[in-house]
Every structure is written in structure tokens, then in C-alpha cells.
Design an enzyme around this catalytic site. Structure first.
Site: not given
Ligand SMILES: CC(=O)N[C@H]1[C@@H](OP(=O)(O)OP(=O)(O)OC[C@H]2O[C@@H](n3ccc(=O)[nH]c3=O)[C@H](O)[C@@H]2O)O[C@H](CO)[C@@H](O)[C@@H]1O
Ligand SMILES: C=C(OP(=O)(O)O)C(=O)O
Length: 428
Positions: A25-26, A122, A127, A315, A407
Site C-alpha cells: 500500500k505505502n 487513519c 499528523r 504499523d 483500506r
Molecule cells: C501512506 C503512507 O505511506 N502512510 C505511512 C506513512 O505515513 P506518513 O507519511 O503520514 O507518516 P510520517 O512518517 O510523515 O509521520 C511520522 C510522524 O511525523 C510527524 N510529521 C510528519 C510529517 C510532517 O510534515 N510533520 C510531522 O510532524 C507526524 O505527525 C507523525 O507523528 O508513514 C507512517 C509511519 O511509518 C505509517 O504509519 C503510514 O502507514
Molecule cells: C497509518 C496508516 O496508513 P495511512 O498513512 O495511509 O493512514 C497505516 O497504514 O497504518
């Protein structure tokens, strides 16, 4: 959203057999974003997981004018982005999955602007997207927020022309790194991204972008350099296997005391999670691209600290919480990535678990006998953890709000049934 799908599981059967690990998915979601950057030609993605997030991504690509055809039986997605025409990511689709934000670089390059009416994913606490916005701004974009009549914020990003620069993530954000790489791929000049994420899906995305014509180096080092090019081309790419799907099936073998062959799973991609599961009593044998897994001894308790790759994946934190309910002694879980990822504890408690939550730390007082109950999937991984708990529980477990599970996991009931589980999916 999320109230129309239920899974019913009757536990107590050890799982045996062979399971095919789905495409990631990711990885596929940023790849769809990348394919929208190609002004000419068609992109063909293979091994696409047939999950709700992919269906939403296809709808969103169509909503902004691309031709996107998902051939479900062939697990193949064909995208022709030459017709991209609208910069608006409409809330009714975009707010249903996090990956919608990965369409922004394509809109900036192809149409000069992106209008984001909503971003989903989620609900795991805060986030933020500041690393993305700050990076786009450093490349010359302007980001403004307008409040709509219904109170929702609408973000406008405008970029006549993006130029390379020095960018960074405060922490190595997964989608943040992917978005900054995509923004830099067609920008003028060279970009350096510091503190970039190391996840295998990020590297798979670098690979597809390179094959489309992008000039990217340093993937996997934390420092990524991108030299902007004038155009990217449609190509064919096979999506890597989903390491979280693999981890859940490892735990399905572990929680039922079964033995499984996971086709396409990689021990290396599981990172520290493989070591933690081994400490709990899971036996692994990697035979080329097939991972064999079994658990014969009683489960031992574990300490888990979630971290970016190769640390323990957040995850997989919910699934291991379900598994640790059966372990012989107290397990300690420290969730470092998200500040709201413990709603599962309440649901497991309904099934007989004994879990103490204190902020981002949880103590699971195993061993507990799990009993079937009606429980709710508050998010995707909460859903997969409840399926695992149901497989081990006495009696029937009903998991509601299971759209979340759909999802991210494809054909859950079918794949588990083939391994001997008693599980059905129901919709209203
Ligand atoms: C679609 C996808 O790939 N989703 C994955 C992605 O989510 P996603 O890319 O949203 O997760 P991030 O690695 O960005 O977020 C990790 C942490 O960094 C913080 N943060 C992130 C971006 C930002 O601009 N500012 C900030 O503060 C977030 O609030 C969170 O606490 O990585 C997560 C962490 O491995 C996984 O759980 C999700 O499944
Ligand atoms: C947090 C997850 O996904 P998403 O970033 O797509 O919400 C997840 O895959 O568990």
C-alpha cells in the site's frame, strides 16, 4: 465511512499453508502520484494491492482528469496522465486516505497549483504536514489556507516554477520524503533533502522515478540528491511486497500456533520486528523469496519501541499488542511515532485482555484468555490486530467499522480462509 463492513471470526484453528503477500500500500500510493507526473505515455503498475486506498486513489486520479484503469483480476493499474486538467483534490475522495497528498507534486508541476480540500488517513493523533509545506515553500511555492463556509480549511499551493534547494525533514517522514523527492524531480536545478526516510517503499519509489527519467541519488542514506529534469515518461513497474501485510501473516501463524509459507515476504524488510518476533518464539526460515514461519513454543513477552525503518514499524505495533496478550508475562510497548495509536487496547479489553495505557506507553499483562466479542476497528492496524485476536479467541468475534481494514489489506477473509481460518466479511 467505515460503518458498513464487518468481519466475523471464530477462533481456535491453527493456520497452515501458503499465502501470497500483497503489493505494498505505502509503495503503490506514491507511485500513482509519480505516474501523474508523466505528461506523455502510459504508466503500468503491476502487483497492485486491491485495497480501498487504491480504489480511492484511482477515483481521485480520474477526478483530476487522468485516465486510470484498475484491472483488479490482473492486479494491474494503467494510468495515462496526459489529460490531467483539474488542480482540485476534492474532499469527498481525498479526505478518505492519506496517500491523496502524494498527488500534490504532480499537480504543482503539471498545472502550477494544487487545491487540497481534505487529507485523510487513519486517525492516529496529530499528523502534521509542515515538512511537506516547508519544503514546497523553500522550492518557491506559496501555501495559503482559506476557511470554507462549512469551517473546513482549504489549502492552496501555487508554484509557477519549482526550483531546487536544500530541504529537510525534522524527523524522517515517509510521505514527506516521497513528496519532496517528487517535487524536486521536475524542478529547476539540484535539491538536497536531509534526514530523508529510509523505508523500503521510499526506495521503491526512487526506483520507479529513476526509471521514469528522474536523476536521484543517495536513497537509503538519509541524504538524497535530486537533479531536476525536464520531463518524466510512463513506464512499467512491479510494486514491492507489503512488509506490513507480511508481518500480520507472521503474527497470524504465531497467534494460532500454526505454520505458514509467505510468498514474497522478506525478513530484511521486517527490520527489528523480525527480531522481536523471534524473541517471542517465532521461527523464521527465509528460502529465497518465500519466508517460512511457525510457532510451536509458548509465546514469550516482549518490549517494543516503535521507530522509523529499520526500527519496529508503528504499523505493526497494534498487531503485536494483540499477540502479546497471549505471551507468558508482561509486555511493554512504547509508541514513538504517533500520539493516538492505542484505541485498540480498549477493544482488546472487551475480549478479556489486561492492558494498562499511560500516554504513549502500554503494558500488556499476559497471558490472557481471549474471548469473542463485538469490537470496533478504529483504524486500519487496529482492524488487523482485532482479526488476529479473533483468530485466537474462544467463540465469535465481530469486528465493525472494518472499512479501515479494507483500506490496507486485500482479500483478508479469502486469504485467511484458505489457511484454515473461520472468517467471513459482511456488508450491509
Ligand atoms: C501512506 C503512507 O505511506 N502512510 C505511512 C506513512 O505515513 P506518513 O507519511 O503520514 O507518516 P510520517 O512518517 O510523515 O509521520 C511520522 C510522524 O511525523 C510527524 N510529521 C510528519 C510529517 C510532517 O510534515 N510533520 C510531522 O510532524 C507526524 O505527525 C507523525 O507523528 O508513514 C507512517 C509511519 O511509518 C505509517 O504509519 C503510514 O502507514
Ligand atoms: C497509518 C496508516 O496508513 P495511512 O498513512 O495511509 O493512514 C497505516 O497504514 O497504518
Amino acid at each position: 465511512m467505515g460503518h458498513d463492513v464487518r468481519y466475523r471470526v471464530r477462533g481456535g484453528r491453527p493456520l497452515q499453508g501458503t499465502v501470497f503477500i500483497q503489493g505494498a500500500k505505502n509503495a503503490v500510493l506514491p507511485m500513482i502520484g509519480a505516474s501523474l507526473m508523466a505528461a506523455k505515455g502510459r504508466t503500468v503498475l503491476r502487483n497492485v494491492p486491491i485495497i480501498e486506498d487504491v480504489r480511492r486513489a484511482v477515483e481521485l486520479a480520474q477526478a483530476i482528469g487522468a485516465k486510470a484503469e484498475l484491472h483488479e483480476a490482473e492486479r494491474t493499474l494503467v494510468i495515462d496522465a496526459s489529460t490531467l486538467s483539474s488542480p482540485v483534490l476534492p474532499a469527498d475522495i481525498a479526505s478518505r486516505f492519506r496517500g491523496s497528498f502524494l498527488f500534490v507534486p504532480a499537480l504543482l508541476h503539471r498545472l502550477g497549483e494544487a487545491v487540497i480540500e481534505g487529507v485523510g488517513g487513519c486517525n492516529l493523533g496529530s499528523r502534521n504536514l509542515d515538512f511537506h509545506y516547508n519544503g514546497f515553500k523553500r522550492m518557491g511555492a506559496t501555501v495559503t489556507e482559506q476557511i470554507a463556509d462549512n469551517g473546513d480549511g482549504i489549502i492552496h499551493i501555487k508554484a509557477g516554477e519549482l526550483r531546487g534547494g536544500t530541504l529537510y525533514c525534522d524527523t524522517p517522514s515517509h510521505t514527506g520524503t516521497e513528496n519532496l523527492i517528487m517535487a524536486a524531480a521536475l524542478a529547476h536545478g539540484t535539491t538536497l533533502i536531509k534526514n530523508a526516510a529510509l523505508e523500503p517503499e521510499v526506495l521503491d519509489n526512487i526506483e520507479i522515478l529513476q526509471r521514469m527519467g528522474a536523476r536521484i541519488s543517495g536513497g537509503g542514506t538519509g541524504f538524497i540528491t535530486v537533479e531536476g529534469v525536464d520531463e518524466l515518461n510512463g513506464i512499467e513497474h512491479t510494486v514491492m511486497p507489503d512488509r506490513i501485510d507480511a508481518g500480520v501473516f507472521v503474527m497470524a501463524a504465531a497467534i494460532t500456533g500454526g505454520e505458514l509459507s509467505l510468498v514474497g515476504a522478506s525478513l530484511e524488510h521486517l527490520g527489528v520486528a523480525a527480531d522481536k518476533l523471534e524473541q517471542m518464539g517465532v521461527e523464521f526460515h527465509q528460502q529465497g523469496a518465500v519466508l517460512q514461519v511457525r510457532r510451536e513454543r509458548p509465546l514469550r513477552p516482549i518490549n517494543v519501541i516503535t521507530d522509523e525503518y529499520p526500527g519496529f514499524a508503528t504499523d505493526l505495533q497494534s498487531p503485536i499488542m494483540a499477540l502479546s496478550c497471549l505471551a507468558d508475562g508482561p509486555s511493554y510497548i512504547y509508541e514513538r511515532i504517533f500520539d493516538g495509536r492505542f484505541k485498540l487496547a480498549e477493544e482488546l479489553t472487551k475480549m478479556g485482555a489486561d492492558i494498562e495505557v499511560n500516554g504513549n506507553r502500554a503494558k500488556v499483562n499476559g497471558p490472557n484468555v481471549l474471548r469473542g466479542a463485538e469490537v470496533e476497528a478504529h483504524d486500519l492496524r487496529c482492524g488487523s490486530a482485532l482479526v488476529l485476536a479473533g483468530l485466537a479467541a474462544e467463540g465469535e468475534t465481530t469486528i465493525t467499522s472494518a472499512y479501515y481494514l479494507d483500506r490496507g489489506h486485500a482479500h483478508t477473509a479469502e486469504r485467511l480462509s484458505q489457511l484454515g481460518a473461520d472468517i467471513v466479511r459482511e456488508t450491509d
